[in-house]
Design an enzyme around this catalytic site. Structure first.
Site, short mmCIF file in Angstrom:
data_model
loop_
_atom_site.label_atom_id
_atom_site.label_comp_id
_atom_site.label_asym_id
_atom_site.label_seq_id
_atom_site.Cartn_x
_atom_site.Cartn_y
_atom_site.Cartn_z
N LEU A 146 -7.31 -0.11 -5.23
CA LEU A 146 -7.26 0.65 -3.98
C LEU A 146 -5.82 1.06 -3.70
O LEU A 146 -4.91 0.22 -3.78
CB LEU A 146 -7.80 -0.19 -2.82
CG LEU A 146 -7.63 0.41 -1.41
CD1 LEU A 146 -8.47 1.67 -1.26
CD2 LEU A 146 -8.01 -0.61 -0.34
N SER A 147 -5.62 2.33 -3.41
CA SER A 147 -4.32 2.84 -2.98
C SER A 147 -3.24 2.57 -4.04
O SER A 147 -3.34 3.07 -5.15
CB SER A 147 -3.95 2.22 -1.63
OG SER A 147 -2.86 2.88 -1.05
N ALA A 148 -2.24 1.75 -3.72
CA ALA A 148 -1.21 1.43 -4.72
C ALA A 148 -1.84 0.74 -5.93
O ALA A 148 -1.41 0.96 -7.07
CB ALA A 148 -0.14 0.53 -4.10
N GLY A 170 -9.71 4.10 -6.26
CA GLY A 170 -10.04 4.24 -4.86
C GLY A 170 -8.83 4.67 -4.06
O GLY A 170 -7.90 3.90 -3.87
#
Length: 585
Positions: A146-148, A170
């Site tokens: 997710l994200s980073a 994601g």
């Protein structure tokens, strides 16, 4: 006396417990979390309750987002419950606050974007550690985040394609969407650099281990932390990367969806699913855009952080997508001519080598070879100007595209214009991987500093090529060897139509900034006063006739305590300056 014995027994117990806490072990257990550490980072491994060491299982690697940890991410994604149902193991690597104050994976730093260094090497090392202690199916190891963590999952796929078979993204970003913290914020808000070039960069990062990977992307249309354009760029980047990995050319897979479905979670959010088929008619990429979802893991638990329970179940959809059978595309032959085309003083012996067993066909008169052309059986002796064309076909009937190499043989009677351009002494030199490794114009250094590091120094060559007026038939770089220490196995050459940084002078970013062409030439250092590097014919068009052309030298060395590097004279030493030798008819 008994009282003192009891006290000492209690102290010894505390010491033993303390030692176990500081050095978490990989005790084999099932139905719960096991804590461990690798490379200075901790992790948690979830082993399903029905784990049986006599069987083998898939492994899912889950990379959390900023401010999260393994426990939060496992709760939010509900991946442990899915692993119990489907029977696979889940590895949750943890970023620490000492590496990033917000516990973000450092996806935007060049030192964490390559194989064998930084966070990618630690995560890959954790996977190998799990494989050593548990029965894992090598072809069913997947990475998602997710994200980073999603941006880092993209990096893991590009740098360790031999480890992973699928990538889940994601709210993430394309490979090398940024190479600094400043660029990171720009990319998050408005997208990264050219996805086509980044796709090529990711393929180059794969190296000889290149293979296509299944990629699935989830992104909210109302994500104002990582703009939705980044999800689109991930698809565009991997279309290029997978095409090159599958066939050696672009176009096998593109970023135009072949099928689109508009769906809705019962009493939840609407979403659109995009399927991307390759030329083998199989879906290799999938994108899910969730209407009005922000920066979150879709379909996650409200008990975790950064989740949206109203979205489609990303964890389950990733698992099902990865589990769909996809036969890998046939590995086509790749044939190389050694030495490559160029200008030579006298005859040259050329070998044609393929990566697969099969038959190589060639012509030397410039015509297109077919399966009726001459079959290669031994080295070719080229004694005059020759256009060599060739291709290989394996036993399964797979053929590569025709390759072309042009050889120019100089004799006393051959009139040929030769232009020699010396490098700019105030612009060539070397740059270290990290600021502490330094940079300099005093010498062109390539190699490692020892202490178990590799690829510490990269050399930069800068030429003013605006003076070239005649059509270029061939070109080579001549470097004079200054000193050599240890062992350099392979040198590689990158080329930039322009400059690697913001100016032609040596900058820290020159080490990792993208090239117009990467690894256009690979060769072993030879003994002698100087080294000639022939520039391939198909790279000549990238010589900048309107300004500066720069080249970057990289080395492959073996990690060890002692240094391995080679130094060449720079442009400040006139008699031994690097020269670009251009030949024209």
């Amino acid at each position: 006396m008994i009282r003192y014995k009891r006290i000492w027994f209690f102290v010894i117990c505390l010491v033993l417990i303390g030692s176990m806490v500081s050095l978490p072990s990989m005790t084999k257990a099932s139905g719960g979390f096991i804590s461990g550490s690798y490379g200075g980072k901790t992790y948690k491994l979830y082993v399903p309750s029905h784990y049986d060491s006599s069987k083998s299982y898939p492994l899912f690697v889950m990379l959390h987002g900023c401010t999260q940890d393994a426990a939060q991410f496992s709760t939010g994604t509900k991946m442990n419950a899915l692993s119990e149902e489907k029977e696979f193991l889940v590895l949750y690597p943890e970023q620490n606050s000492s590496s990033n104050s917000n516990k973000c994976w450092n996806w935007f730093e060049p030192s964490h974007q390559s194989r064998g260094s930084g966070e990618p090497s630690v995560i890959a090392g954790m996977v190998q550690s799990i494989k050593t202690n548990y029965s894992i199916q090598n072809d069913q190891v997947y990475v998602a985040g997710l994200s980073a963590g999603a941006a880092m999952s993209v990096i893991m796929g590009a740098t360790y394609p031999d480890v992973f078979s699928g990538v889940g993204v994601g709210a993430g970003l394309e490979y090398k969407a940024a190479t600094s913290m400043t660029e990171a914020f720009t990319a998050m808000s408005s997208g990264g650099a050219n996805p086509t070039q980044r796709g090529r960069d990711a393929y180059n990062a794969m190296g000889s281990r290149a293979k296509p990977l299944k990629v699935i992307v989830f992104h909210g249309t109302s994500d104002y932390t990582v703009n939705k354009v980044n999800g689109d760029q991930v698809i565009s980047q991997w279309a290029i990367t997978n095409s090159l990995a599958a066939t050696g050319t672009e176009g096998w897979l593109n970023d135009q969806a072949d099928n689109t479905q508009n769906l809705q979670v019962p009493s939840g959010k609407s979403y659109t699913v995009y399927d991307y088929k390759a030329q083998d008619e199989k879906v290799w990429m999938k994108k899910i855009n969730i209407l009005n979802m922000g920066h979150a893991w879709s379909g996650g638990s409200s008990q975790g952080s950064y989740t949206d329970p109203q979205g489609p179940d990303a964890s389950r959809m990733m698992w099902e997508f990865f589990q769909n059978e996809v036969d890998p595309p046939a590995v086509i032959p790749v044939t190389t001519a050694t030495p490559a085309g160029g200008t030579y003083n006298g005859s040259v012996s050329v070998e044609l080598n393929s990566n697969k067993t099969g038959t190589t066909y060639y012509t030397t008169d410039g015509s297109e070879p077919t399966i009726n052309s001459t079959i290669y059986s031994k080295a070719l002796s080229i004694t005059e100007d020759t256009t060599l064309k060739f291709f290989s076909r394996d036993s399964d009937g797979n053929s590569e595209s025709v390759k072309t190499e042009k050889y120019f043989i100089k004799t006393e009677d051959t009139p040929r214009d030769e232009t020699t351009i010396s490098s700019n002494g105030n612009e060539d030199g070397f740059v270290g991987k990290y600021t502490a490794d330094g940079k300099s114009n005093a010498t062109i250094k390539v190699g490692d500093k020892g202490m178990y590091n590799t690829d510490t120094y990269r050399g930069i060559l800068s030429f003013d090529t605006s003076t070239i007026t005649e059509p270029i038939e061939s070109a080579k770089i001549r470097l004079y060897i200054k000193t050599k220490l240890g062992t350099i196995s392979i040198l590689r050459l990158d080329m930039k139509n322009g400059v690697f940084g913001t100016s032609s002078t040596i900058e820290q970013t020159d080490y990792a900034n993208s090239a117009t062409q990467s690894n256009l030439s690979s060769f072993s250092p030879v003994e002698g006063e100087y080294l000639d590097i022939n520039i391939p014919i198909n790279s000549l068009a990238q010589i900048n006739l309107n300004g500066i052309t720069q080249f970057r030298l990289k080395a492959e060395t073996t990690a060890g305590l002692n240094s391995n590097f080679i130094e060449f004279y720079g442009g400040e030493t006139v008699d031994y300056a690097p020269t670009l030798i251009i030949n024209s008819n």
